[in-house]
Design a protein around this motif. Structure first.
Motif, PDB file in Angstrom:
ATOM      1  N   THR A   1     -19.339   3.667  -3.311  1.00  0.00           N
ATOM      2  CA  THR A   1     -18.880   4.925  -2.725  1.00  0.00           C
ATOM      3  C   THR A   1     -17.566   4.676  -1.994  1.00  0.00           C
ATOM      4  N   ILE A   2     -16.643   5.598  -2.149  1.00  0.00           N
ATOM      5  CA  ILE A   2     -15.338   5.503  -1.496  1.00  0.00           C
ATOM      6  C   ILE A   2     -15.200   6.671  -0.539  1.00  0.00           C
ATOM      7  N   GLN A   3     -14.769   6.376   0.678  1.00  0.00           N
ATOM      8  CA  GLN A   3     -14.545   7.431   1.668  1.00  0.00           C
ATOM      9  C   GLN A   3     -13.104   7.309   2.157  1.00  0.00           C
ATOM     10  N   THR A   4     -12.400   8.422   2.160  1.00  0.00           N
ATOM     11  CA  THR A   4     -11.020   8.414   2.641  1.00  0.00           C
ATOM     12  C   THR A   4     -10.859   9.432   3.763  1.00  0.00           C
TER      13      THR A   4
ATOM     14  N   CYS B   1      -2.501  18.221   3.149  1.00  0.00           N
ATOM     15  CA  CYS B   1      -3.338  17.021   3.023  1.00  0.00           C
ATOM     16  C   CYS B   1      -4.124  17.034   1.717  1.00  0.00           C
ATOM     17  N   THR B   2      -4.442  18.212   1.209  1.00  0.00           N
ATOM     18  CA  THR B   2      -5.226  18.282  -0.030  1.00  0.00           C
ATOM     19  C   THR B   2      -4.434  17.792  -1.243  1.00  0.00           C
ATOM     20  N   GLU B   3      -3.107  17.765  -1.138  1.00  0.00           N
ATOM     21  CA  GLU B   3      -2.284  17.241  -2.222  1.00  0.00           C
ATOM     22  C   GLU B   3      -2.562  15.758  -2.441  1.00  0.00           C
ATOM     23  N   TYR B   4      -2.971  15.079  -1.381  1.00  0.00           N
ATOM     24  CA  TYR B   4      -3.232  13.648  -1.470  1.00  0.00           C
ATOM     25  C   TYR B   4      -4.556  13.345  -2.159  1.00  0.00           C
ATOM     26  N   ILE B   5      -5.453  14.308  -2.239  1.00  0.00           N
ATOM     27  CA  ILE B   5      -6.730  14.087  -2.912  1.00  0.00           C
ATOM     28  C   ILE B   5      -6.497  13.693  -4.366  1.00  0.00           C
ATOM     29  N   HIS B   6      -5.618  14.395  -5.055  1.00  0.00           N
ATOM     30  CA  HIS B   6      -5.341  14.106  -6.467  1.00  0.00           C
ATOM     31  C   HIS B   6      -4.699  12.730  -6.628  1.00  0.00           C
ATOM     32  N   ILE B   7      -3.815  12.391  -5.713  1.00  0.00           N
ATOM     33  CA  ILE B   7      -3.162  11.076  -5.767  1.00  0.00           C
ATOM     34  C   ILE B   7      -4.195   9.970  -5.573  1.00  0.00           C
ATOM     35  N   LEU B   8      -5.082  10.158  -4.585  1.00  0.00           N
ATOM     36  CA  LEU B   8      -6.115   9.155  -4.328  1.00  0.00           C
ATOM     37  C   LEU B   8      -7.085   9.025  -5.501  1.00  0.00           C
TER      38      LEU B   8
ATOM     39  N   LEU C   1      -7.523   5.411  -7.181  1.00  0.00           N
ATOM     40  CA  LEU C   1      -8.831   4.777  -7.043  1.00  0.00           C
ATOM     41  C   LEU C   1      -9.705   4.940  -8.279  1.00  0.00           C
ATOM     42  N   GLU C   2      -9.175   5.642  -9.291  1.00  0.00           N
ATOM     43  CA  GLU C   2      -9.936   5.939 -10.506  1.00  0.00           C
ATOM     44  C   GLU C   2     -11.301   6.506 -10.127  1.00  0.00           C
ATOM     45  N   ALA C   3     -11.266   7.532  -9.291  1.00  0.00           N
ATOM     46  CA  ALA C   3     -12.475   8.161  -8.766  1.00  0.00           C
ATOM     47  C   ALA C   3     -12.310   9.674  -8.774  1.00  0.00           C
ATOM     48  N   GLU C   4     -13.402  10.370  -8.498  1.00  0.00           N
ATOM     49  CA  GLU C   4     -13.374  11.822  -8.427  1.00  0.00           C
ATOM     50  C   GLU C   4     -13.942  12.262  -7.088  1.00  0.00           C
ATOM     51  N   ALA C   5     -13.230  13.153  -6.416  1.00  0.00           N
ATOM     52  CA  ALA C   5     -13.709  13.688  -5.143  1.00  0.00           C
ATOM     53  C   ALA C   5     -14.911  14.589  -5.408  1.00  0.00           C
ATOM     54  N   VAL C   6     -15.980  14.369  -4.655  1.00  0.00           N
ATOM     55  CA  VAL C   6     -17.175  15.191  -4.827  1.00  0.00           C
ATOM     56  C   VAL C   6     -17.484  16.004  -3.574  1.00  0.00           C
ATOM     57  N   ASP C   7     -16.843  15.671  -2.462  1.00  0.00           N
ATOM     58  CA  ASP C   7     -17.107  16.384  -1.220  1.00  0.00           C
ATOM     59  C   ASP C   7     -15.886  16.253  -0.321  1.00  0.00           C
ATOM     60  N   SER C   8     -15.599  17.298   0.435  1.00  0.00           N
ATOM     61  CA  SER C   8     -14.479  17.275   1.378  1.00  0.00           C
ATOM     62  C   SER C   8     -14.914  17.879   2.701  1.00  0.00           C
TER      63      SER C   8
END
Length: 70
Positions: A14-17, A27-34, A38-45
């Motif tokens: 699990t990755i937490q940023t 700040c939400t623009e950085y979600i796509h970059i991360l 990280l080769e991951a998908e955001a599942v919760d914000s």
């Protein structure tokens, strides 16, 4: 405030940023970059109080002139 991105990777993968110092929806623009880095998908914000603040930007005369020239 200095702009920071804190990344924690847990043993289960699990990755937490946390994005600090960036106000408003920018700040939400950085979600796509991360996600890409990280080769991951955001599942919760969860949004910090900074998300609900407005960022103030100071524009100098030279910057204003360049904007007009475009």
């Amino acid at each position: 405030m200095t702009k920071k991105i804190k990344i924690q990777i847990f043993p289960d993968g699990t990755i937490q940023t946390e994005i600090q110092g960036i106000k408003g929806k920018r700040c939400t623009e950085y979600i796509h970059i991360l996600e890409e880095l990280l080769e991951a998908e955001a599942v919760d914000s969860n949004y910090t109080p900074e998300f609900h603040e407005t960022e103030t930007v100071k524009i100098t005369e030279k910057q204003e002139q360049r904007i007009r020239e475009r």
